[in-house]
Scaffold this motif. Structure first.
Motif, short mmCIF file in Angstrom:
data_model
loop_
_atom_site.label_atom_id
_atom_site.label_comp_id
_atom_site.label_asym_id
_atom_site.label_seq_id
_atom_site.Cartn_x
_atom_site.Cartn_y
_atom_site.Cartn_z
N THR A 1 0.88 -1.45 -0.03
CA THR A 1 0.04 0.02 -0.11
C THR A 1 0.84 1.12 0.07
OG1 THR A 1 -0.20 0.02 2.30
CG2 THR A 1 -1.86 -1.28 1.01
N ALA B 1 -1.27 1.58 -3.90
CA ALA B 1 -2.13 0.54 -3.51
C ALA B 1 -2.93 -0.25 -4.44
CB ALA B 1 -3.14 1.08 -2.44
N ASP C 1 -5.40 -3.63 -3.83
CA ASP C 1 -6.55 -3.64 -3.87
C ASP C 1 -6.92 -4.49 -5.20
OD1 ASP C 1 -6.84 -1.86 -2.05
OD2 ASP C 1 -6.79 0.15 -3.41
N ASP D 1 -9.17 -8.05 -6.68
CA ASP D 1 -10.19 -8.70 -6.41
C ASP D 1 -10.25 -10.26 -6.37
OD1 ASP D 1 -9.29 -9.23 -8.79
OD2 ASP D 1 -10.98 -9.27 -10.24
N ASP E 1 -3.95 -0.02 6.94
CA ASP E 1 -4.19 -0.19 5.52
C ASP E 1 -4.75 -1.58 5.44
OD1 ASP E 1 -3.26 2.49 4.87
OD2 ASP E 1 -1.48 1.73 3.97
N ARG F 1 -8.75 -3.06 4.81
CA ARG F 1 -9.08 -3.75 3.57
C ARG F 1 -9.42 -5.23 3.80
NH1 ARG F 1 -5.57 0.20 2.23
NH2 ARG F 1 -5.78 1.06 0.03
#
Length: 247
Positions: free
Chosen positions: A112, A161, A165, A167, A193, A197
Motif C-alpha cells: 500500500t 495501493a 486492491d 479482487d 491499511d 481492507r
C-alpha cells in the motif's frame, strides 16, 4: 530445472498450482517443503532474471508472458502466487495482469506504499553497485540490471495501493525489524491499511528483512494451508482485471 524458450522453471509437488517468481531470490536453496507438501509449486524466472535468457530489453508484459507460457506448457489454467520482497511484488503484479491468479501471498513488502520512486531507487542501487566490483558481480549473477529497472519502472507507474486492491484473496507478512518495509511505509500505517481492507497479515517479532527470508519456515506452514485453500476456489468474474488488461 527445465528451460522453455529461454525461460527457466521447475515444478515440484502435487495439488493446486502455486507460482513462485524467481527474480532476486534463488528459491532452490531454500526449504519450501511446507508448500510443496500441499501444492504444485512452479518456480519461474522470467527472462532477465536468474539463469533465464537476458535479451537486454524488457517490459512487464514480457515478464508476465514468460510466466504464463510456462503454465500453458504445463497445462495449468489457474494458480495462486507466492513471493517475498521483490518476488512478492511480482506475485501481486501477476494478479493485476491475469484473471488466472486465484490468490496472492506477499511477504516483506508494503503493497500500500507510494511506489512512484521505485524506478529511481533501482537505478541508484545499480549505480552504487557498479562502484564495487564484488557487488556488481553479485548483481549480474542475480539479474540483468536493465530488467530490474524495467520491473520497478512498471511498479512505479501503478496507482497507489493498486497491488493491494486486488479482487481476490491477499495475505501478507513481514519481520518486526524490517527496515526495508519501514523505509517505504510506516509499519503502523501498513497495518492500518491492511486492516481497512480486511487483508490478513503476520508480523514476526525480532526479524529484519533478510532474517525473515531466512526464517520463512516460521510462517510457511500457515501460508501454505491458506494458499492451498485459496488456490482451489473457483474464479469469479474479473473482467476489469482480465488477462493482459494491465500490461
Amino acid at each position: 530445472m527445465a528451460e522453455l524458450d529461454g525461460v527457466w522453471w521447475s515444478s515440484v509437488g502435487e495439488g493446486p498450482a502455486v507460482v513462485v517468481p524467481r527474480l532476486n531470490v534463488d528459491w532452490s536453496s531454500m526449504d519450501l517443503s511446507a508448500l510443496t507438501e500441499r501444492c504444485r509449486v512452479v518456480i519461474v524466472a522470467p527472462r532477465g532474471f536468474g539463469p533465464s535468457e537476458r535479451p537486454g530489453s524488457y517490459d512487464m508484459s514480457g515478464f508476465v508472458r514468460d510466466v504464463e507460457r510456462v503454465l500453458d506448457h504445463l497445462g495449468i489454467d489457474s494458480y495462486a502466487t507466492f513471493g517475498y520482497s521483490m518476488n512478492g511484488v511480482m506475485a501481486a503484479r501477476l494478479a493485476r495482469s491475469s484473471a488466472r491468479v486465484t490468490a496472492v501471498a506477499c511477504g516483506g513488502f508494503p503493497l500500500t506504499a507510494d511506489l512512484t520512486g521505485m524506478g529511481h531507487r533501482a537505478r541508484a542501487r545499480n549505480a552504487a553497485a557498479r562502484q564495487d566490483p564484488q557487488a556488481w558481480e553479485e548483481v549480474l549473477a542475480t539479474y540483468d540490471p536493465v530488467a530490474a529497472e524495467a520491473f520497478w519502472d512498471d511498479i512505479a507507474s501503478l496507482p497507489r495501493a493498486a497491488l493491494a486492491d486486488l479482487d481476490r484473496p491477499l495475505r501478507a507478512w513481514w519481520g518486526e525489524e524490517d527496515a526495508v518495509v519501514a523505509s517505504l511505509l510506516s509499519p503502523v500505517q501498513l497495518e492500518r491499511d491492511l486492516d481497512a481492507r480486511g487483508i490478513p497479515y503476520e508480523v514476526v517479532p525480532g526479524l529484519d528483512h533478510d532474517g525473515m527470508l531466512r526464517r520463512i519456515d516460521l510462517v510457511l506452514p500457515a501460508i501454505s494451508a491458506w494458499l492451498s485453500r485459496s488456490a482451489e476456489r473457483p474464479r469469479h468474474d474479473r473482467d476489469h482485471h482480465g488477462r493482459g488488461d494491465e500490461v
